[in-house]
Every structure is written in C-alpha cells, then in structure tokens.
Design an enzyme around this catalytic site. Structure first.
Site, PDB file in Angstrom:
ATOM      1  N   TYR A 207     -63.466  47.239  22.136  1.00  0.00           N
ATOM      2  CA  TYR A 207     -62.367  47.582  23.048  1.00  0.00           C
ATOM      3  C   TYR A 207     -61.975  46.418  23.951  1.00  0.00           C
ATOM      4  O   TYR A 207     -61.497  46.632  25.069  1.00  0.00           O
ATOM      5  CB  TYR A 207     -62.742  48.808  23.886  1.00  0.00           C
ATOM      6  N   HIS A 368     -48.209  64.380  14.368  1.00  0.00           N
ATOM      7  CA  HIS A 368     -49.335  63.492  14.694  1.00  0.00           C
ATOM      8  C   HIS A 368     -49.715  62.612  13.501  1.00  0.00           C
ATOM      9  O   HIS A 368     -49.827  61.391  13.629  1.00  0.00           O
ATOM     10  CB  HIS A 368     -50.543  64.323  15.124  1.00  0.00           C
ATOM     11  N   GLU A 369     -49.926  63.229  12.340  1.00  0.00           N
ATOM     12  CA  GLU A 369     -50.376  62.462  11.179  1.00  0.00           C
ATOM     13  C   GLU A 369     -49.317  61.448  10.743  1.00  0.00           C
ATOM     14  O   GLU A 369     -49.644  60.326  10.346  1.00  0.00           O
ATOM     15  CB  GLU A 369     -50.730  63.402  10.021  1.00  0.00           C
ATOM     16  N   HIS A 372     -49.546  58.087  12.396  1.00  0.00           N
ATOM     17  CA  HIS A 372     -50.443  57.118  11.757  1.00  0.00           C
ATOM     18  C   HIS A 372     -49.702  56.354  10.658  1.00  0.00           C
ATOM     19  O   HIS A 372     -49.809  55.129  10.545  1.00  0.00           O
ATOM     20  CB  HIS A 372     -51.641  57.836  11.124  1.00  0.00           C
ATOM     21  N   GLU A 396     -54.305  57.192  17.395  1.00  0.00           N
ATOM     22  CA  GLU A 396     -54.263  58.644  17.572  1.00  0.00           C
ATOM     23  C   GLU A 396     -53.141  59.077  18.509  1.00  0.00           C
ATOM     24  O   GLU A 396     -52.604  60.181  18.398  1.00  0.00           O
ATOM     25  CB  GLU A 396     -55.607  59.143  18.107  1.00  0.00           C
ATOM     26  N   HIS A 498     -66.236  65.364  12.659  1.00  0.00           N
ATOM     27  CA  HIS A 498     -66.369  63.962  13.039  1.00  0.00           C
ATOM     28  C   HIS A 498     -67.826  63.530  13.204  1.00  0.00           C
ATOM     29  O   HIS A 498     -68.131  62.341  13.132  1.00  0.00           O
ATOM     30  CB  HIS A 498     -65.566  63.701  14.318  1.00  0.00           C
ATOM     31  N   ARG A 507     -61.947  57.591  20.665  1.00  0.00           N
ATOM     32  CA  ARG A 507     -60.524  57.340  20.407  1.00  0.00           C
ATOM     33  C   ARG A 507     -59.662  58.550  20.759  1.00  0.00           C
ATOM     34  O   ARG A 507     -58.526  58.393  21.219  1.00  0.00           O
ATOM     35  CB  ARG A 507     -60.317  56.986  18.936  1.00  0.00           C
TER      36      ARG A 507
END
Length: 599
Positions: A207, A368-369, A372, A396, A498, A507
């Site tokens: 980061y 959202h997807e 990406h 994200e 996850h 994230r």
C-alpha cells in the site's frame, strides 16, 4: 497484478560479488524477461481458472491446482531474484517500483523446497472447491450456496434462520479447518524466505507505506465512521427485538448474527422491511419489482450496467464479453456462483461470472463487477506489471461508486421508474437507511476479516483459538454473536468465500470509503447542488473523462497520486461517507435517545 507462473529457466541466488557487478540495465533485462514470461503464462492459467470456476469437476480441480502450483513457484523465484536486483544503485523510480511489486505482490507464497508449491496449491484448491460445492439445509432440505444466500434475506422464522446459518457454517467451514492451518504454515514459510515476518505483513506492504503504518491507517479510518455504525447497530437491534421478542433478540448487547438477512451479517439491507421508519419506510418502489415488471432478465440487466459506463464516454464492451461471460447458473453442472470479473488475456477478453437473479442486489452487483472490467480495459496499455488498481481498494471502489448513482433520478433516466414514482424529500431517511443497511453495516466486517488473518499469520492467534478469536473479533467490531455456542471443532471463518479462497479483504473496507470519496468528487464535477445522496452523474462526459484518466494510470504511480488525480485528495477518509449519511445520523440519534448504545 498479473497471475504468477512457473519459469522453467534455472536460476540460482547471486553472490555478493555478482550483485555488486549488476547494473540498472541488468535489472531492466530481468524485468523485461519477467513480463514476457507472465504474458506467455497468464492466458493459459486464466483459461484453466475460468473453466474450473464454471465447470467444477475433479479433473478441473486437478488442472487448477497444477496451474496454481506452477504460478506459485515462478512468483517465488522471481520475488527472490527481485530482492537481489533491488540492491543495485542507480535504479530508476519505475525499476524500483516494479521490483518492489514482484517481491511483495504474491498472495500465497510457497517456500522453494521441493513439493511445497504443489502442496500449497492442492490445499488451497481443495478449500475453494469445498466452498463452491457447499450446501446447507432449510427445513431439513438440502440447499446450495447460491440459493441459501437469498433465502437468508427473505426468511423471517428465527428457527429456520438458525438452521440455515448453523448448517452452512458446519458443513462448509468446519471441514476445511485442518487445510487452513496447513496453508498458513506453508505460506508463512514462503513469506519468510522473501524477507517478510509473515504473510499478513507481506499483504500490508502493498500500500505504498510501511506495513505497520497501513495497520494504523485502517484503524484511523474505522474510528472516523464508527459512531455512524454504532448508531445504526443500536437502532437495528431495537427493531429486531420488537420483531422477534427479547427472548430471541435482547434489547441490549450484541445482535444475533442470523437475524440480519445475510449469512455473514456483513450487509443488512435484506431486512429493511423490519427496520423501515414509520411513515417514511415505503420508498415508493423496489428495484427488483421494477426489473420484473419490465421483463428484465440477466442479459438485459448487464446491458443496463454497460449503458451507464457508455453514458460516461467509455467504449462498449467487446462482443466476446457477451459470448464468453457466465450470467446464469447452469442446470447441468457445478459452478462457483460468487460474482467476479475477469480479464483473461490482459487486454480485451473481459468477462463476468455470476449466477444472476432478477433483484436489486444483483442489479447493483452487475454495476460493481463491470467497474472491474472497465478498469482492466483502461490500463491495458500500461506495462504488464502495472496492470492493476492503484491499490486493491481502488479496483473494488470503481463499480461501487458508480452504483451509488443508482438513484431515483437515474432509474427515471433509463426508463425503469416513472417521474410520479420518484420519492419525495420526506422519504430521504428511508432511502439513506436502506443504503446504510449495506454500506455502513459492512464496515466492521470489512475490517475484521483481515484483522483476524493478520493475527493468525503473525502467530498471535493460535490454531487452537481459531474459532474463539473469530467470535471475539466479531463481537468487538460488529457487535454480533452466533445463534448457537461455537467451539474449536468449528471453523466459521471458512464459511466465507474470501477465507476459503485466500482473497485479501482489507481492499473491501478501503473500497467502502473510497467509493464515497469518488462519488462526491464526481458529483462536484457534475455540478450537483442538491443533497449528496440524490446525485446521479449518469451521462456526464466530464466525469467520465476524469475517471478514465485515473483508471489509465493503473499501478504506475503510488495510489495517493491516483486518488488526487480524480478527487484532489491524497488520503483515504471517511468524511465523504459521513457527509452522505449526515441526515440519517441525526435521525438515528433522535430514535436512539432512549436506547442503550453499543454492546
């Protein structure tokens, strides 16, 4: 970061004398070789992963495990060599940045000893497949993961909710406990070879700041928004106690996890009907009902998402996207329904994988997807090592901040809502509460997933305390408790994808805050003058142009530079979220005046 692969060239560690003889030109030759090797590997590896996720069998599991092992071995080898080249004097900023990326960007590093990469891959593939095949029960009947998630949102019998929650966690999480412990041990061994204290430290090093500073930064961000979460928790607990009685949900203390409309209590929007404010709870429309009334199916919902990005000036998605994506769950095979976005060739072979249902949640998830995918396309001309989000939270946040623009005005613009159906200002509290039930409720969950894993990786959390420490953190941050007592034969963390899939989670916490920063910046650029939560920048070319400029940067600059390019700010902050929800916070404080806050 691209997928990591096996390099079949023989490489041995350099001696001090050899290192001193190396030049920046040697470092560049190494970087060029690395990127060429990744480009050769990534397409095949991505295709194997895609087939495994969309056609789960023992054979595709085996192919995926072999491919992942190959990638892990290569990534470790290159990371070790990158550390050697990092010592060269006179390196350019780009060379230093790329070498640091190679050293620290591996999610699960394996040690170089024989068999370690293969074992790590086998264990992680087995965990992921166990999750994908997982089932719970509802009223004694078997129910798949893709069906149990929406069922948790619609069921209102607390006994059935408890059954679904317990069966999913017992059937999916508990069986992977031993594999998880083995995965931790192997990957920690690999991280140590790379010069990190543990895998958690390695994750936090990505980061553009020291790992310890990043840990402090996320605590700072959480403290900025924590008062809003506590106010929401207090209000929701009271409403649940009213609904189910104090014997099911006490009026004080933590909330029972299975009552919140979500298997992991991470988002609470599905129980909005229980908590809706009197007189303002009816928003006048439900997006799922609007979609159904106009005969939307999965494909039409994705087309609507594409249309939003097109309205900002982005190029339409390629025809291969529509030919190769998975939009609905096949009836004839097992697939991993967890929504995801893919770019198989690091260029234009973008896809999404979802088991889309015609409802409001999936309409938002599609936006959202696709975020990406548009990000992936924007940075495709960067060097291969720079093809990624400025940090993983950026990736994200892009689609999520676009989805914040799914306002009544936007729904009117695309013909889903009539002008007469637009809620009046007196419905704003309801609109904000509905948003907060997902956006704000998620915050502590988004933080604690990796807080727990950081502790496991560092050794502060021992294998014999996996379940107890998980329960303790969920109580500390979320203020929730499981519906039944859990012991160390259980492994509830594994019931979350996850964890099973070893996907770093900080994230998502960053993205929840970044999306509001991006949203406020876009609304300011669009000249919006009304309440922030009513803003839609649909169709604004200026916003699209500035957004595209940030997306095209990829990972080529430190993330504060990318943030500044779009928002004018260099620090991730909860201030924009607090501004967005300010009217709700004032209202919640009034409602909670007679209730005991916190847990």
């Amino acid at each position: 970061m691209p997928a990591m692969a096996q390099d079949h060239a023989s490489e041995t560690p350099a001696t001090t004398e050899q290192t001193e003889a190396l030049t920046p030109a040697d470092a560049q030759a190494f970087l060029d070789r690395v990127q060429e090797a990744y480009a050769a590997y990534n397409l095949t590896a991505s295709r194997i992963a895609w087939v495994n996720a969309t056609y789960i069998t023992e054979d595709t599991d085996a192919l995926a495990a072999e491919s992942q092992a190959e990638g892990t071995r290569m990534s470790v080898r290159y990371a070790l060599e990158a550390a050697k080249y990092s010592q060269i004097e006179g390196l350019s900023d780009d060379q230093v940045r790329m070498l640091d990326m190679l050293r620290s960007a591996i999610t699960l590093p394996a040690p170089t000893r024989d068999g370690a990469a293969a074992e790590l891959s086998e264990v992680s593939t087995r965990m992921s497949s166990l999750y994908a095949r997982g089932k719970g029960t509802r009223n004694g009947e078997s129910i798949s993961g893709s069906d149990i998630e929406p069922a948790m949102g619609t069921e209102r019998d607390p006994a059935v909710l408890k059954e679904m929650w317990v069966s999913w966690h017992d059937n999916v999480g508990a069986p992977m406990r031993e594999d998880f412990g083995r995965m931790i041990a192997i990957s920690n061994e690999g991280a140590e070879e790379l010069g990190f204290a543990d895998v958690g430290t390695m994750w936090r090093s990505g980061y553009d700041m020291p790992p310890a500073e990043f840990a402090r930064e996320v605590d700072r961000m959480w403290n900025e928004v924590k008062p809003l979460y506590i106010a929401l928790h207090t209000y929701v607990r009271h409403k649940l106690s009213e609904k189910y009685g104090s014997s099911v949900q006490p009026e004080t203390g933590p909330i029972r996890a299975d009552l919140l409309g979500n298997m992991w209590a991470q988002e609470w929007g599905n129980i909005y009907d229980i908590v809706a404010p009197e007189g303002a709870g009816d928003l006048g429309y439900d997006i799922g009902d609007l979609l159904t009334a106009q005969d939307y199916d999965a494909l039409k919902m994705v087309r609507a998402g594409e249309n939003f990005y097109s309205s900002l000036g982005f190029e339409p998605l390629p025809e291969t996207f529509w030919e190769r994506s998975l939009f609905t769950k096949p009836a004839d095979r097992e697939v991993l329904c967890h929504a995801s976005a893919w770019n198989l060739n690091d260029k234009d072979d973008v896809r999404i994988k979802m088991c889309i249902k015609v409802n409001a949640d999936d309409f938002v998830t599609i936006h959202h997807e696709l975020g990406h995918n548009y990000y992936q396309r924007a940075y495709q001309d960067q060097p291969l090592l720079y093809r990624g989000g400025a940090n993983d939270g950026f990736h994200e946040a892009i689609g999520d901040f676009v989805a914040l623009s799914i306002t009544p005005e936007y729904l009117v613009q695309i013909g889903l809502l009539d002008e007469a159906q637009v809620p009046s200002a007196d419905k704003d509290i309801g609109l904000l509460l509905r948003q907060a039930m997902d956006k704000v409720a998620f915050l502590p969950f988004g933080l604690l997933i990796d807080k727990w894993r950081w502790g496991v990786y560092s050794g502060d959390i021992r294998p014999g305390d996996y379940q107890a420490s998980w329960d303790a953190l969920r109580l500390q941050y979320q203020g929730i408790v499981p519906p039944v007592t859990r012991d160390e034969t259980r492994f509830d963390p594994g019931a979350k994808y996850h964890i099973a899939g070893s996907v770093p989670y900080a994230r998502y916490f960053l993205a929840r805050l970044l999306q509001f920063q991006f949203y406020k910046a876009a609304c300011d650029q669009a000249g919006w003058e009304g309440p922030l939560h009513r803003c839609s920048f649909f169709g604004n070319a200026e916003v699209g142009e500035r957004l595209d400029a940030m997306l095209k940067m990829g990972m080529s600059q430190p993330w504060p530079d990318a943030l500044e390019a779009f928002t004018g700010e260099r620090e991730i902050s909860g201030e924009a979220m607090m501004e967005y929800f300010a009217p709700l916070k004032a209202w919640l404080d009034e409602q909670n005046a007679a209730y005991e806050a916190g847990w």
